[in-house]
Design a protein around this motif. Structure first.
Motif, mmCIF file in Angstrom:
data_model
loop_
_atom_site.group_PDB
_atom_site.id
_atom_site.type_symbol
_atom_site.label_atom_id
_atom_site.label_comp_id
_atom_site.label_asym_id
_atom_site.label_seq_id
_atom_site.Cartn_x
_atom_site.Cartn_y
_atom_site.Cartn_z
ATOM 1 N N GLY A 221 46.760 61.730 65.459
ATOM 2 C CA GLY A 221 45.533 62.181 64.804
ATOM 3 C C GLY A 221 45.780 62.521 63.345
ATOM 4 N N ASP A 222 46.948 62.080 62.818
ATOM 5 C CA ASP A 222 47.323 62.441 61.448
ATOM 6 C C ASP A 222 47.569 61.223 60.566
ATOM 7 N N TYR A 223 46.950 60.097 60.926
ATOM 8 C CA TYR A 223 47.084 58.902 60.090
ATOM 9 C C TYR A 223 46.205 59.034 58.845
ATOM 10 N N ALA A 224 46.539 58.256 57.824
ATOM 11 C CA ALA A 224 45.768 58.271 56.575
ATOM 12 C C ALA A 224 44.507 57.422 56.728
ATOM 13 N N THR A 225 43.625 57.878 57.613
ATOM 14 C CA THR A 225 42.343 57.216 57.882
ATOM 15 C C THR A 225 41.253 58.293 57.843
ATOM 16 N N PRO A 226 39.979 57.929 57.789
ATOM 17 C CA PRO A 226 38.921 58.939 57.672
ATOM 18 C C PRO A 226 38.952 60.037 58.728
ATOM 19 N N ASP A 227 39.302 59.710 59.981
ATOM 20 C CA ASP A 227 39.342 60.769 61.006
ATOM 21 C C ASP A 227 40.745 61.005 61.573
ATOM 22 N N GLY A 228 41.757 60.381 60.947
ATOM 23 C CA GLY A 228 43.144 60.614 61.350
ATOM 24 C C GLY A 228 43.652 59.721 62.458
ATOM 25 N N THR A 229 42.762 58.916 63.084
ATOM 26 C CA THR A 229 43.205 58.020 64.157
ATOM 27 C C THR A 229 43.301 56.585 63.641
ATOM 28 N N CYS A 230 44.090 55.769 64.356
ATOM 29 C CA CYS A 230 44.328 54.383 63.944
ATOM 30 C C CYS A 230 43.021 53.596 63.828
ATOM 31 N N VAL A 231 42.994 52.657 62.914
ATOM 32 C CA VAL A 231 41.825 51.800 62.699
ATOM 33 C C VAL A 231 42.155 50.366 63.101
ATOM 34 N N ARG A 232 41.259 49.763 63.882
ATOM 35 C CA ARG A 232 41.440 48.386 64.335
ATOM 36 C C ARG A 232 40.132 47.610 64.204
ATOM 37 N N ASP A 233 40.246 46.299 64.267
ATOM 38 C CA ASP A 233 39.098 45.403 64.186
ATOM 39 C C ASP A 233 38.800 44.914 65.607
ATOM 40 N N TYR A 234 37.801 45.521 66.237
ATOM 41 C CA TYR A 234 37.476 45.202 67.635
ATOM 42 C C TYR A 234 36.453 44.069 67.686
ATOM 43 N N ILE A 235 36.847 42.934 68.291
ATOM 44 C CA ILE A 235 36.000 41.755 68.350
ATOM 45 C C ILE A 235 35.586 41.475 69.791
ATOM 46 N N HIS A 236 34.308 41.194 69.999
ATOM 47 C CA HIS A 236 33.806 40.898 71.344
ATOM 48 C C HIS A 236 34.425 39.590 71.833
ATOM 49 N N SER A 279 31.462 55.241 70.434
ATOM 50 C CA SER A 279 30.603 54.092 70.758
ATOM 51 C C SER A 279 30.442 53.974 72.263
ATOM 52 N N PHE A 280 31.567 54.115 72.979
ATOM 53 C CA PHE A 280 31.499 54.053 74.445
ATOM 54 C C PHE A 280 30.625 55.174 74.997
ATOM 55 N N SER A 321 28.212 43.383 68.411
ATOM 56 C CA SER A 321 28.705 44.627 67.809
ATOM 57 C C SER A 321 29.701 45.347 68.713
ATOM 58 N N LEU A 322 30.290 46.416 68.164
ATOM 59 C CA LEU A 322 31.175 47.283 68.941
ATOM 60 C C LEU A 322 30.416 47.882 70.118
ATOM 61 N N ASP A 323 29.183 48.326 69.892
ATOM 62 C CA ASP A 323 28.360 48.870 70.979
ATOM 63 C C ASP A 323 28.107 47.820 72.062
ATOM 64 N N MET A 326 31.338 47.496 74.085
ATOM 65 C CA MET A 326 31.558 48.658 74.948
ATOM 66 C C MET A 326 30.600 48.653 76.133
ATOM 67 N N SER A 327 29.353 48.289 75.878
ATOM 68 C CA SER A 327 28.361 48.242 76.950
ATOM 69 C C SER A 327 28.745 47.212 78.005
ATOM 70 N N SER A 328 29.182 46.023 77.564
ATOM 71 C CA SER A 328 29.565 44.970 78.519
ATOM 72 C C SER A 328 30.825 45.345 79.286
ATOM 73 N N ALA A 329 31.784 46.004 78.602
ATOM 74 C CA ALA A 329 33.017 46.437 79.270
ATOM 75 C C ALA A 329 32.716 47.483 80.345
ATOM 76 N N TRP A 330 31.769 48.373 80.054
ATOM 77 C CA TRP A 330 31.410 49.423 81.008
ATOM 78 C C TRP A 330 30.698 48.832 82.225
ATOM 79 N N LYS A 331 29.787 47.909 81.989
ATOM 80 C CA LYS A 331 29.088 47.250 83.110
ATOM 81 C C LYS A 331 30.073 46.489 83.989
#
Length: 339
Positions: A221-236, A279-280, A321-323, A326-331
Motif C-alpha cells: 500500500g506504499d507504492y508511488a501511485t495515487p492510492d499506494g497500490t499497484c496499477v495495472r491495465d485490466y482488459i476484458h 469496481s467489483f 470497461s472495467l465494470d 467485473m460484472s461478467s466475472a462475478w456472474k
C-alpha cells in the motif's frame, strides 16, 4: 480456413475460439487439459452452436506434434496459447516452465514451417517490459531482464520467433503483448477457472466474495501511485479474444508490413488494485474483505499500455470497461459455484 488453437480450452484460448467461429473459421483445438477442463468445450459449443475439433495432446511430446501436423497439413494459421503462466510457480519450478513454454513452441514452429501457409500468432505478455521507464508503455519500450522464469519464457519465445522469421520469409508472425486479461463471456458459458488457489487478482476477488477465501490480500500500500497500490491495465477477455482474430486476418490478407510484428493489447488506462476492488463492489453490491499486506517480490509499481499502434494499424480497440469485466466475472463465479 482451418486454424489451429493450441491451449484452446484455456481462459483466453477458449474465448478466442468462440470469436474465430463467429467469423466462420474452422477451428482445431489442441490442449493437454493440465490447466483446463473438457467442460470448456461444451461451453464453446453452447455459445457458437459449433463443436470444434478437439484433440488432447501434450505438445512436449515431439512425435505427437509431428503426427498431428501430418494429419492437419491444411492448417493455414496457428494461434499459440499453450503455456504455463503463473509467475510464482515459475520461480519455484523454472525447469518445468522452460520445458513447457519453450520446447513446445520450438516443436510447433518446426512442424508449422513445413506448411504451405505459415501464419503464426504468439501469446506474449507485457511482462517483457518489466518496470518500464515511461508510461504508457509503447511497443518500442526496452525489453528488460525478466523478473521471473515465466516472463523470461515470453522474451525467449519472441526471440525464437524473430530468429525463425529472419531465415524463413514464408513465416508471418505477430506477437501480441497482453496486459491484464479479466472477465468472462457474457453468456457465462466460459470464463476464468483457476485450478487451486488463484494466481490472479480477479478470481481471488470473486472467490472471496463467494466466501471461499477468508479475505483478499492486497500486496503493498506504499507504492508511488495515487492510492499506494499497484496499477495495472485490466482488459476484458472478450476484447482481447477479438484482437487475435483481427491479427490473424491481417496475416491472411497479407496486410503485414514485415514478417514479424508486435502489438500491445490493453485499454490504455491504468487502474489500481483498490480501484479494481471498488469496481467489483459497485457492480456486485457486495462489500469485500481485504487487507493491505507487505509487497510481493517481483511486482512492479505500474504498467499500462499505449494502444495507438493496435488502434491504428490493426484497427482494433477495446469496447468493454472495467465494470463490464467485473460484472461478467462475478456472474461467471456465481454460476460455477451454484452448479
Amino acid at each position: 480456413m482451418k486454424i489451429l488453437v493450441t491451449g484452446g480450452l484455456g481462459f483466453i484460448g477458449s474465448h478466442t475460439v468462440v470469436e474465430l467461429q463467429n467469423e466462420g473459421f474452422d477451428v482445431v483445438i489442441i490442449d493437454d487439459l493440465s490447466n483446463s477442463s473438457l467442460e470448456v468445450l461444451e461451453g464453446i459449443t453452447s455459445i457458437s452452436g459449433i463443436k470444434p475439433y478437439f484433440e488432447e495432446l501434450d505438445l512436449k511430446i515431439k512425435s505427437d506434434v509431428k503426427s498431428f501436423f501430418s494429419k492437419h497439413s491444411d492448417v493455414v494459421g496457428v494461434i499459440h496459447f499453450a503455456a504455463s503462466k503463473a509467475v510464482g510457480e515459475s520461480v519455484k519450478e523454472p525447469l518445468m516452465y522452460y520445458e513447457n513454454n519453450i520446447s513446445t513452441l520450438v516443436y510447433v514452429l518446426q512442424e508449422m514451417t513445413k506448411l504451405n501457409r505459415q501464419n503464426f500468432i504468439f501469446s506474449s505478455s507485457c511482462t517483457v517490459y518489466g518496470q518500464a521507464d515511461e508510461l504508457p508503455i509503447t511497443e518500442n519500450a526496452q525489453v528488460k531482464p525478466a523478473q521471473s522464469p515465466y516472463g523470461n519464457t515470453k522474451q525467449i519465445g519472441e526471440e525464437i520467433i524473430q530468429d525463425t522469421c529472419k531465415v524463413n520469409e514464408k513465416l508471418n508472425s505477430i506477437a501480441l503483448r497482453y496486459f491484464n486479461p479479466i472477465g468472462a463471456h457474457p453468456s457465462t458459458e466460459i470464463g476464468e477457472l483457476p485450478i487451486g488457489v488463484p494466481q490472479n487478482l480477479v478470481p481471488f476477488i470473486t472467490q472471496t466474495a463467494m466466501g471461499m477465501r477468508e479475505r483478499l490480500s492486497v500486496f503493498g500500500g506504499d507504492y508511488a501511485t495515487p492510492d499506494g497500490t499497484c496499477v495495472r491495465d485490466y482488459i476484458h477477455v472478450v476484447d482481447l479474444a477479438k484482437a487475435h482474430v483481427v491479427a490473424l486476418q491481417r496475416l491472411l490478407e497479407n496486410k503485414n508490413t514485415s514478417n514479424y510484428e508486435v502489438f500491445n493489447l490493453g485499454t490504455g488506462k491504468g487502474s489500481s488494485v483498490l480501484e479494481a476492488i471498488h469496481s467489483f463492489e459497485k457492480v456486485s453490491k457486495k462489500k469485500l474483505k481485504y487487507k493491505i499486506v507487505d509487497r510481493r517480490e517481483g511486482d512492479i509499481t505500474a504498467a499500462y499500455a499505449e494502444t495507438s499502434k493496435a488502434n491504428n494499424v490493426l484497427g482494433w480497440k477495446t469496447e468493454l470497461s472495467l465494470d463490464d469485466a467485473m460484472s461478467s466475472a462475478w456472474k461467471w463465479e456465481q454460476k460455477i459455484r451454484n452448479k
